[in-house]
Design a protein around this motif. Structure first.
Motif, PDB file in Angstrom:
ATOM      1  N   PHE A   2      52.542  36.789  47.619  1.00 30.15           N
ATOM      2  CA  PHE A   2      51.763  37.350  46.444  1.00 30.15           C
ATOM      3  C   PHE A   2      51.373  36.019  45.715  1.00 30.15           C
ATOM      4  O   PHE A   2      50.403  35.651  45.263  1.00 30.15           O
ATOM      5  N   ASP A   3      52.693  35.568  45.203  1.00 34.15           N
ATOM      6  CA  ASP A   3      52.383  34.089  44.441  1.00 34.15           C
ATOM      7  C   ASP A   3      51.607  33.049  45.165  1.00 34.15           C
ATOM      8  O   ASP A   3      50.890  32.523  44.528  1.00 34.15           O
ATOM      9  N   VAL A   4      51.844  32.885  46.359  1.00 30.65           N
ATOM     10  CA  VAL A   4      50.907  31.811  47.021  1.00 30.65           C
ATOM     11  C   VAL A   4      49.386  32.239  47.038  1.00 30.65           C
ATOM     12  O   VAL A   4      48.675  31.566  47.002  1.00 30.65           O
ATOM     13  N   LEU A   5      49.339  33.607  47.540  1.00 29.61           N
ATOM     14  CA  LEU A   5      47.935  33.957  47.498  1.00 29.61           C
ATOM     15  C   LEU A   5      47.343  34.031  46.174  1.00 29.61           C
ATOM     16  O   LEU A   5      45.976  33.890  45.950  1.00 29.61           O
ATOM     17  N   SER A   6      47.810  34.415  45.221  1.00 29.34           N
ATOM     18  CA  SER A   6      47.304  34.579  43.588  1.00 29.34           C
ATOM     19  C   SER A   6      47.341  33.059  43.009  1.00 29.34           C
ATOM     20  O   SER A   6      46.383  33.022  41.952  1.00 29.34           O
ATOM     21  N   THR A   7      47.568  31.946  43.642  1.00 30.23           N
ATOM     22  CA  THR A   7      47.518  30.610  43.087  1.00 30.23           C
ATOM     23  C   THR A   7      46.730  29.788  44.112  1.00 30.23           C
ATOM     24  O   THR A   7      46.522  28.646  43.646  1.00 30.23           O
ATOM     25  N   ASP A   8      46.406  30.116  45.166  1.00 30.51           N
ATOM     26  CA  ASP A   8      45.723  29.400  46.059  1.00 30.51           C
ATOM     27  C   ASP A   8      44.312  29.368  45.663  1.00 30.51           C
ATOM     28  O   ASP A   8      43.553  30.489  45.548  1.00 30.51           O
ATOM     29  N   PRO A   9      43.681  28.165  45.617  1.00 25.61           N
ATOM     30  CA  PRO A   9      42.396  27.950  44.892  1.00 25.61           C
ATOM     31  C   PRO A   9      41.274  28.493  46.236  1.00 25.61           C
ATOM     32  O   PRO A   9      40.125  29.086  45.612  1.00 25.61           O
ATOM     33  N   ALA A  10      41.519  28.504  47.287  1.00 27.79           N
ATOM     34  CA  ALA A  10      40.599  28.877  48.254  1.00 27.79           C
ATOM     35  C   ALA A  10      40.446  30.478  48.284  1.00 27.79           C
ATOM     36  O   ALA A  10      39.389  30.914  48.565  1.00 27.79           O
ATOM     37  N   VAL A  11      41.430  30.786  48.203  1.00 25.19           N
ATOM     38  CA  VAL A  11      41.877  32.299  48.249  1.00 25.19           C
ATOM     39  C   VAL A  11      40.882  33.001  46.743  1.00 25.19           C
ATOM     40  O   VAL A  11      40.211  33.979  47.062  1.00 25.19           O
ATOM     41  N   ALA A  12      41.354  32.431  45.768  1.00 22.74           N
ATOM     42  CA  ALA A  12      40.738  32.682  44.478  1.00 22.74           C
ATOM     43  C   ALA A  12      39.144  32.719  44.514  1.00 22.74           C
ATOM     44  O   ALA A  12      38.590  33.416  44.023  1.00 22.74           O
ATOM     45  N   ALA A  13      38.489  31.399  45.415  1.00 21.44           N
ATOM     46  CA  ALA A  13      37.215  31.379  45.534  1.00 21.44           C
ATOM     47  C   ALA A  13      36.640  32.432  46.089  1.00 21.44           C
ATOM     48  O   ALA A  13      35.525  32.950  45.799  1.00 21.44           O
ATOM     49  N   GLU A  14      37.563  33.020  46.949  1.00 21.11           N
ATOM     50  CA  GLU A  14      36.866  34.344  47.835  1.00 21.11           C
ATOM     51  C   GLU A  14      37.101  35.670  47.075  1.00 21.11           C
ATOM     52  O   GLU A  14      36.343  36.436  47.296  1.00 21.11           O
ATOM     53  N   VAL A  15      38.121  35.810  46.637  1.00 16.77           N
ATOM     54  CA  VAL A  15      38.606  37.345  46.064  1.00 16.77           C
ATOM     55  C   VAL A  15      38.921  37.352  44.681  1.00 16.77           C
ATOM     56  O   VAL A  15      39.221  38.178  44.151  1.00 16.77           O
ATOM     57  N   GLY A  16      38.872  36.058  43.981  1.00 21.40           N
ATOM     58  CA  GLY A  16      39.082  36.063  42.602  1.00 21.40           C
ATOM     59  C   GLY A  16      40.639  36.422  42.387  1.00 21.40           C
ATOM     60  O   GLY A  16      41.641  35.934  43.378  1.00 21.40           O
ATOM     61  N   SER A  17      41.215  37.322  41.535  1.00 22.64           N
ATOM     62  CA  SER A  17      42.758  37.824  41.171  1.00 22.64           C
ATOM     63  C   SER A  17      42.912  39.297  41.896  1.00 22.64           C
ATOM     64  O   SER A  17      43.740  39.691  41.554  1.00 22.64           O
ATOM     65  N   ALA A  18      41.730  39.564  42.686  1.00 24.64           N
ATOM     66  CA  ALA A  18      42.126  40.816  43.538  1.00 24.64           C
ATOM     67  C   ALA A  18      42.743  40.966  44.455  1.00 24.64           C
ATOM     68  O   ALA A  18      42.317  41.119  45.587  1.00 24.64           O
ATOM     69  N   ILE A  19      44.072  40.896  44.165  1.00 30.38           N
ATOM     70  CA  ILE A  19      45.080  41.125  45.139  1.00 30.38           C
ATOM     71  C   ILE A  19      46.148  42.121  44.710  1.00 30.38           C
ATOM     72  O   ILE A  19      46.721  42.111  43.725  1.00 30.38           O
ATOM     73  N   TYR A  20      46.257  43.325  45.594  1.00 29.96           N
ATOM     74  CA  TYR A  20      46.948  44.233  45.210  1.00 29.96           C
ATOM     75  C   TYR A  20      48.114  44.819  46.311  1.00 29.96           C
ATOM     76  O   TYR A  20      48.090  44.351  47.439  1.00 29.96           O
ATOM     77  N   ASP A  21      49.189  45.406  45.731  1.00 30.24           N
ATOM     78  CA  ASP A  21      50.172  45.788  46.584  1.00 30.24           C
ATOM     79  C   ASP A  21      49.766  47.383  46.755  1.00 30.24           C
ATOM     80  O   ASP A  21      49.855  47.978  47.873  1.00 30.24           O
ATOM     81  N   ALA A  22      49.437  47.914  45.574  1.00 29.60           N
ATOM     82  CA  ALA A  22      48.682  49.252  45.629  1.00 29.60           C
ATOM     83  C   ALA A  22      47.395  49.274  45.079  1.00 29.60           C
ATOM     84  O   ALA A  22      47.303  48.836  44.077  1.00 29.60           O
ATOM     85  N   VAL A  23      46.334  49.463  45.694  1.00 30.83           N
ATOM     86  CA  VAL A  23      45.035  49.493  45.151  1.00 30.83           C
ATOM     87  C   VAL A  23      45.061  50.459  44.053  1.00 30.83           C
ATOM     88  O   VAL A  23      45.179  51.645  43.940  1.00 30.83           O
ATOM     89  N   PRO A  24      44.430  50.137  42.743  1.00 26.65           N
ATOM     90  CA  PRO A  24      44.454  50.634  41.624  1.00 26.65           C
ATOM     91  C   PRO A  24      43.444  51.873  41.614  1.00 26.65           C
ATOM     92  O   PRO A  24      42.525  51.759  42.372  1.00 26.65           O
ATOM     93  N   ALA A  25      43.752  52.692  40.960  1.00 21.40           N
ATOM     94  CA  ALA A  25      42.739  53.775  40.540  1.00 21.40           C
ATOM     95  C   ALA A  25      41.287  53.465  40.273  1.00 21.40           C
ATOM     96  O   ALA A  25      41.546  52.515  39.287  1.00 21.40           O
ATOM     97  N   GLY A  26      40.319  54.219  40.180  1.00 20.17           N
ATOM     98  CA  GLY A  26      39.133  53.516  39.578  1.00 20.17           C
ATOM     99  C   GLY A  26      38.205  52.586  40.673  1.00 20.17           C
ATOM    100  O   GLY A  26      38.527  52.497  41.642  1.00 20.17           O
TER     101      GLY A  26
END
Length: 136
Positions: free
Chosen positions: A14-38
């Motif tokens: 999670f830490d690597v994915l949430s701090t990787d610039p290329a990942v952030a460019a594609e999904v922003g901060s939308a990284i989940y263990d459990a997808v939130p409601a709504g």
């Protein structure tokens, strides 16, 4: 065998994915263990299933983790999902993850599958990685 390093491995992924610039460019901060409601973003990552096997040897307790990171999008076609999947693969394959417990011996891409989901209105790419850890 040990499953004791599993949570530390997931946190490091999670830490690597949430701090990787290329990942952030594609999904922003939308990284989940459990997808939130709504409402969820049009594209996001979900840390998914994991299968663990004993990989202990003469140096101590260890395990091999087959873990899945899914890219899910409602965008038409697979283009945006594949761009995000490439960023995830680049970030994790061969990564030198710092674990809160134990140590990572290696992290490698194993395989991927892409498919339409939700009556073909969404796309999902499941990326499977093989991680070998040792509980020092």
């Amino acid at each position: 065998m040990t499953y004791a390093v599993s949570q530390a491995l997931q946190a490091a992924v999670f830490d690597v994915l949430s701090t990787d610039p290329a990942v952030a460019a594609e999904v922003g901060s939308a990284i989940y263990d459990a997808v939130p409601a709504g409402a969820v973003p049009d594209i996001y990552l979900r840390l998914g299933s994991e299968t663990v096997r004993d990989a202990s040897d003469g140096s101590g307790a260890g395990s091999e983790h087959m873990l899945t990171v899914s890219v899910i999008t409602v965008s038409p076609g697979f283009s945006s999902a594949k761009a995000a999947a490439a960023a995830v693969s680049d970030a994790l394959h061969g990564a030198d993850l710092a674990l809160a417990r134990g140590r990572l011996v290696f992290m490698r891409f194993d395989r991927a599958s892409a498919r339409r989901i939700d009556s073909a209105s969404a796309r999902q790419i499941d990326l499977r990685f093989r991680a070998r850890v040792q509980d020092d």
